[in-house]
Design an enzyme around this catalytic site. Structure first.
Site, PDB file in Angstrom:
ATOM      1  N   LYS B  75       0.396 -21.868 -33.078  1.00  0.00           N
ATOM      2  CA  LYS B  75       1.446 -22.011 -33.966  1.00  0.00           C
ATOM      3  C   LYS B  75       2.427 -22.733 -32.948  1.00  0.00           C
ATOM      4  O   LYS B  75       2.853 -22.276 -31.598  1.00  0.00           O
ATOM      5  CB  LYS B  75       2.093 -20.874 -34.566  1.00  0.00           C
ATOM      6  CG  LYS B  75       3.114 -20.948 -35.429  1.00  0.00           C
ATOM      7  CD  LYS B  75       3.404 -19.512 -36.032  1.00  0.00           C
ATOM      8  CE  LYS B  75       4.476 -19.520 -36.992  1.00  0.00           C
ATOM      9  NZ  LYS B  75       4.641 -18.142 -37.697  1.00  0.00           N
ATOM     10  N   SER B 151       4.390 -18.587 -42.729  1.00  0.00           N
ATOM     11  CA  SER B 151       4.788 -19.667 -42.008  1.00  0.00           C
ATOM     12  C   SER B 151       3.830 -20.281 -40.793  1.00  0.00           C
ATOM     13  O   SER B 151       3.972 -21.276 -40.438  1.00  0.00           O
ATOM     14  CB  SER B 151       5.990 -19.467 -41.107  1.00  0.00           C
ATOM     15  OG  SER B 151       5.890 -18.283 -39.958  1.00  0.00           O
ATOM     16  N   SER B 175       3.636 -13.606 -42.316  1.00  0.00           N
ATOM     17  CA  SER B 175       3.332 -15.280 -41.853  1.00  0.00           C
ATOM     18  C   SER B 175       2.202 -15.630 -41.188  1.00  0.00           C
ATOM     19  O   SER B 175       1.777 -16.464 -41.085  1.00  0.00           O
ATOM     20  CB  SER B 175       4.428 -15.739 -40.920  1.00  0.00           C
ATOM     21  OG  SER B 175       5.645 -16.215 -41.746  1.00  0.00           O
TER      22      SER B 175
END
Lengths: 73, 463
Positions: B75, B151, B175
């Site tokens: 990420k 996310s 997330s």
């Protein structure tokens, strides 16, 4: 009202959220762009409702002066 | 694309049937061609250099580590030395490059894994959809018209779509678990403080976790083991490593007392979500109807604490450049910045009360089950969804079942229920604090029984 007052925040009516936004942003020196006002006000109203929920569950533990324990899972 | 596991890749590299360079080249080619918008950067030269170092170590008779030659990506909130840490934002595009790798990135590399690139996310990790205004939406590999969840949407889509066997993400309110569930892969949110967050751009310091994604429970354990260990750079003082990979067979046989969370954790759930949960509950002979008192309030507290801490963290940038934020994130952060201080204080004070409720349940259960999300992946661009007949925000509601659990830092594996040919649905395998081994025990048992499985996206099978 003081922008930093938890109970006053919880007691805001929908009609008073915009006024809170103005006074709190002025207190903090955080300008809210005009095209963000509606979205910010909507989020503030939602946060007020959520705050009510957990403060109700807290009951007497909402004492702002009470020492908080460092959280461990 | 390759749906080989990290275990299989590493074994092949060690046995000389392939090289780390060849695996890195395959992953780079797949990342360049991927149709999901999962990647925001590809580190081609560095990846090939790392891969060559793995191959050289093997040629010299040295052990490059348990993830030798396995490609991975992170990420884009993890620091990668020499690259700017964007955290999904526009305002950090001119920030100085990171001077060192995040602890998690460094540990994966030290275990022999090869970093291939950085992955899409909701701006500053504030969202459950990965519909990023600057980088575009990440598409669900099982249905490109639908969201990947967030996310850490890029992290889930890259694994689900067969770009890589392993990725890293972060989980503050769900997330890791939500994108894992919606994309049909495994995701681990460890106990708060278990894995070092040093070098991961923060969102809510009180609630932030990091963790891995994989397509099998064994791969998830490999990555988890590589990430563990003490780290003076994280103020939560992660403990000494407690590796699991060498005892997976024993874990899979471990008896478990399992309960299914009811009430808040099924309120508004779509029928197919409840059906999927029941399949898992049957397999584990779980007791139904277990109530965790205070879950609704805990979710509310996590919601408010996130806004308050996030707003405070971003205060200076909001004051100077509010209009450079993703609009969907900006208004939430601005509202959080305007909250009275007492909101965050009260939200923190409810944590031990709710934690103690959960501890009482774990006196009777080793593991608790709950859906990951109320529904399968919604379409990209859908702003609202019906929950019990009431229209609610997708962005703010997908985490309804995950937020109470991360609020008190419990370890969870999000596991994909085996539903071939149907949209992915995930279930949370929730253990008591510091007992990740029990979540793995359940995941391994369910996977070996064919109850949970990460399927290849259907349109890939016919490509």
């Amino acid at each position: 009202m003081s922008g930093g007052d938890l109970s006053a925040f919880q007691n805001l009516s929908d009609a008073k959220v915009a006024a809170y936004l103005d006074s709190r942003s002025a207190d903090l020196g955080l300008r809210i762009p005009e095209n963000c006002r509606a979205g910010v006000a909507e989020n503030l109203a939602l946060l007020r409702d959520q705050t009510d929920l957990f403060c109700d569950a807290l009951g007497d533990l909402t004492d702002a002066d009470a020492p908080g324990e460092p959280f461990t899972p | 694309m390759s749906f080989d596991t990290a275990q299989a890749v590493t074994r092949a590299v060690r046995e000389g049937r392939t090289t780390a360079r060849e695996q890195a080249q395959k992953a780079i080619a797949a990342a360049k061609a991927e149709p999901f918008n999962a990647f925001t950067a590809i580190f081609e030269d560095e990846a090939l250099s790392q891969a060559d170092a793995v191959d050289a170590a093997l040629a010299a008779g040295e052990d490059p580590g348990p993830l030798a030659g396995a490609p991975f990506a992170v990420k884009n909130l993890f620091d990668v030395a020499g690259h700017t840490t964007l955290a999904g934002s526009k305002i950090r595009r001119d920030a100085a490059p990171a001077s060192a790798d995040a602890t998690a990135v460094a540990r994966m590399k030290a275990a022999g894994a090869v970093l291939v690139g950085a992955l899409n996310m909701d701006e500053f990790a504030y969202g459950f959809v990965t519909e990023n205004a600057h980088d575009g939406p990440t598409r669900n590999p099982h249905d490109p018209a639908r969201i990947a969840g967030g996310s850490s949407g890029g992290s889930a889509a890259a694994v689900s779509g067969g770009i890589l066997p392993l990725t890293l993400g972060s989980d503050t309110n769900g997330s890791i678990r939500i994108p894992a569930g919606l994309c049909g892969v495994f995701g681990l949110k460890p106990t708060l403080g278990r894995l070092s967050r040093a070098g991961a751009f923060p969102f809510v310091h009180s609630l932030d976790h990091i963790g891995p994604f994989a397509r099998t429970a064994a791969d998830l354990a490999l990555a988890y083991d590589a990430l563990q260990g003490e780290d003076p750079l994280d103020d939560l003082s992660p403990p000494v490593a407690d590796p699991l990979s060498a005892r997976l067979d024993a874990l899979a046989e471990q008896p478990l007392r399992v309960g299914v969370l009811a009430g808040w954790f099924q309120q508004g759930a779509f029928p197919e979500v409840v059906e999927a949960l029941e399949i898992v509950a049957d397999a584990l002979q779980a007791r139904r109807g277990v109530e965790l008192p205070g879950a609704k309030a805990a979710r509310a507290a996590a919601f408010a604490l996130s806004a308050a801490e996030g707003g405070r963290l971003h205060f200076d940038d909001l004051a100077e450049r509010a209009l450079d934020y993703d609009p969907a994130v900006r208004d939430r952060l601005l509202a959080g910045a305007l909250l009275p201080d007492g909101v965050a204080h009260a939200a923190r004070r409810y944590r031990p009360a709710f934690r103690d409720e959960a501890r009482r349940l774990f006196e009777d259960f080793d593991l608790l089950l709950a859906p990951v999300a109320p529904c399968p992946a919604p379409p990209i661009g859908q702003a609202t969804m019906d929950l019990d007949g009431v229209p609610v925000s997708v962005r703010k509601t997908l985490g309804a079942y995950t937020q109470p659990i991360s609020y008190i830092g419990l370890p969870v594996i999000a596991a994909p229920v085996n539903r071939p040919g149907k949209p992915p649905i995930g279930v949370q395998l929730i253990a008591s604090a510091w007992r990740e081994d029990l979540a793995f025990a359940a995941a391994l048992r369910l996977e070996r029984a064919g109850v949970i499985a990460a399927h290849r996206p259907p349109f890939r099978e016919t490509a």
